[in-house]
Design a protein around this motif. Structure first.
Motif, PDB file in Angstrom:
ATOM      1  N   ALA A  87     -74.329  77.283  21.833  1.00  0.00           N
ATOM      2  CA  ALA A  87     -75.447  77.463  22.960  1.00  0.00           C
ATOM      3  C   ALA A  87     -75.865  76.020  23.288  1.00  0.00           C
ATOM      4  O   ALA A  87     -75.820  75.175  22.516  1.00  0.00           O
ATOM      5  CB  ALA A  87     -76.464  78.235  22.434  1.00  0.00           C
TER       6      ALA A  87
ATOM      7  N   LEU B 163     -78.999  74.230  25.793  1.00  0.00           N
ATOM      8  CA  LEU B 163     -80.328  74.386  26.725  1.00  0.00           C
ATOM      9  C   LEU B 163     -80.522  73.005  27.391  1.00  0.00           C
ATOM     10  O   LEU B 163     -80.609  71.954  26.795  1.00  0.00           O
ATOM     11  CB  LEU B 163     -81.488  74.782  25.745  1.00  0.00           C
TER      12      LEU B 163
ATOM     13  N   GLN C  13     -82.714  70.466  29.669  1.00  0.00           N
ATOM     14  CA  GLN C  13     -83.877  70.269  30.148  1.00  0.00           C
ATOM     15  C   GLN C  13     -84.133  69.212  31.144  1.00  0.00           C
ATOM     16  O   GLN C  13     -83.805  68.236  30.641  1.00  0.00           O
ATOM     17  CB  GLN C  13     -84.995  70.438  28.940  1.00  0.00           C
TER      18      GLN C  13
ATOM     19  N   THR D 250     -85.521  74.448  32.973  1.00  0.00           N
ATOM     20  CA  THR D 250     -84.440  74.626  32.005  1.00  0.00           C
ATOM     21  C   THR D 250     -83.251  75.555  32.469  1.00  0.00           C
ATOM     22  O   THR D 250     -83.497  76.262  33.396  1.00  0.00           O
ATOM     23  CB  THR D 250     -85.011  75.106  30.585  1.00  0.00           C
TER      24      THR D 250
ATOM     25  N   GLU E 229     -80.025  77.730  30.609  1.00  0.00           N
ATOM     26  CA  GLU E 229     -79.288  77.981  29.106  1.00  0.00           C
ATOM     27  C   GLU E 229     -77.843  78.584  29.282  1.00  0.00           C
ATOM     28  O   GLU E 229     -77.878  79.412  30.458  1.00  0.00           O
ATOM     29  CB  GLU E 229     -80.393  79.091  28.502  1.00  0.00           C
ATOM     30  N   TYR E 230     -77.140  78.260  28.350  1.00  0.00           N
ATOM     31  CA  TYR E 230     -75.795  78.800  28.517  1.00  0.00           C
ATOM     32  C   TYR E 230     -75.442  79.087  26.953  1.00  0.00           C
ATOM     33  O   TYR E 230     -75.704  78.426  26.035  1.00  0.00           O
ATOM     34  CB  TYR E 230     -74.935  77.724  29.072  1.00  0.00           C
ATOM     35  N   SER E 231     -74.604  80.181  26.889  1.00  0.00           N
ATOM     36  CA  SER E 231     -73.907  80.283  25.404  1.00  0.00           C
ATOM     37  C   SER E 231     -72.625  81.096  25.630  1.00  0.00           C
ATOM     38  O   SER E 231     -72.400  81.538  26.583  1.00  0.00           O
ATOM     39  CB  SER E 231     -75.107  81.378  24.720  1.00  0.00           C
TER      40      SER E 231
ATOM     41  N   GLN F 111     -87.570  74.547  22.356  1.00  0.00           N
ATOM     42  CA  GLN F 111     -86.197  74.659  22.826  1.00  0.00           C
ATOM     43  C   GLN F 111     -85.155  74.792  21.971  1.00  0.00           C
ATOM     44  O   GLN F 111     -84.151  75.335  21.867  1.00  0.00           O
ATOM     45  CB  GLN F 111     -86.077  73.171  23.496  1.00  0.00           C
TER      46      GLN F 111
ATOM     47  N   ARG G 147     -85.258  78.201  20.774  1.00  0.00           N
ATOM     48  CA  ARG G 147     -84.441  78.902  21.781  1.00  0.00           C
ATOM     49  C   ARG G 147     -82.941  78.991  21.685  1.00  0.00           C
ATOM     50  O   ARG G 147     -82.034  79.764  21.570  1.00  0.00           O
ATOM     51  CB  ARG G 147     -84.992  78.471  23.134  1.00  0.00           C
ATOM     52  N   VAL G 148     -82.349  77.539  21.408  1.00  0.00           N
ATOM     53  CA  VAL G 148     -80.950  77.253  21.490  1.00  0.00           C
ATOM     54  C   VAL G 148     -80.369  77.908  20.204  1.00  0.00           C
ATOM     55  O   VAL G 148     -79.434  78.615  20.120  1.00  0.00           O
ATOM     56  CB  VAL G 148     -80.786  75.886  21.639  1.00  0.00           C
TER      57      VAL G 148
ATOM     58  N   LEU H 153     -80.131  81.791  20.903  1.00  0.00           N
ATOM     59  CA  LEU H 153     -78.945  82.109  21.631  1.00  0.00           C
ATOM     60  C   LEU H 153     -77.582  81.955  20.998  1.00  0.00           C
ATOM     61  O   LEU H 153     -76.802  82.881  21.277  1.00  0.00           O
ATOM     62  CB  LEU H 153     -78.871  81.104  23.046  1.00  0.00           C
TER      63      LEU H 153
END
Length: 184
Positions: free
Chosen positions: A55, A57, A59, A64, A66-68, A162, A165-166, A169
């Motif tokens: 994953a 993130l 910024q 932001t 986000e990809y995973s 952040q 969150r990553v 993900l």
């Protein structure tokens, strides 16, 4: 302040001072208009074959992205390399990129010129064995020929929103569809 001549910043030990320095580096990068790419990867050891997830993130300023993704038949460092590649592919300005990682292998290989050495010798290791994950290492080398990102390495992730969150993900992708990418 970030030293613009250095590609790897190593915060290898935890302390309140190191955490403060970590936050100062990220804030300085954002204020300078850089894109900060938080990365996380993991391997789920239970299924056979193993599933690796990654994953990122991105910024930039207040925004932001986000990809995973998940990869079948995986082992480290494959998902981690994939995350680095995705930082480059999804960042709009590769020349102004700061990548955060808790895996030291990738920035070390980039810093010491190992990718260029493998390329020079046909992606063979000393002794004649093929380089593992050469497909991903080749992609990373191609992406970093023109621009070398700054990399902040810290084995002790600090609990910023952040980073949490990553991690979330990456964890969520362990059981998701493999060989696919989710964009949030």
């Amino acid at each position: 302040m970030i030293d613009s001549n250095s590609t790897m910043i190593n915060l290898n030990s935890y302390s309140p001072e190191a955490e403060s320095h970590f936050n100062d580096i990220i804030n300085a990068a954002i204020q300078a208009g850089k894109t900060v790419c938080y990365t996380h990867s993991m391997i789920d050891m239970k299924p056979t074959p193993m599933i690796g997830s990654w994953a990122i993130l991105l910024q930039k300023g207040d925004g932001t992205q986000e990809y995973s993704g998940a990869m079948s038949k995986s082992r480290q460092p494959r998902p981690a390399i994939h995350g680095f590649i995705k930082c480059f592919e999804y960042a709009e300005d590769q020349a102004n990129l700061l990548i955060l990682t808790s895996i030291v292998l990738i920035p070390t290989m980039m810093e010491n010129g190992q990718l260029e050495k493998w390329d020079k010798y046909g992606w063979m290791q000393y002794g004649g064995a093929p380089v593992k994950d050469s497909d991903l290492w080749m992609r990373l080398l191609a992406l970093t020929k023109e621009f070398k990102p700054q990399v902040l390495y810290s084995p002790n992730w600090y609990e910023t929103p952040q980073i949490l969150r990553v991690k979330e993900l990456s964890l969520s992708r362990r059981s998701g569809p493999v060989d696919s990418v989710d964009e949030f």
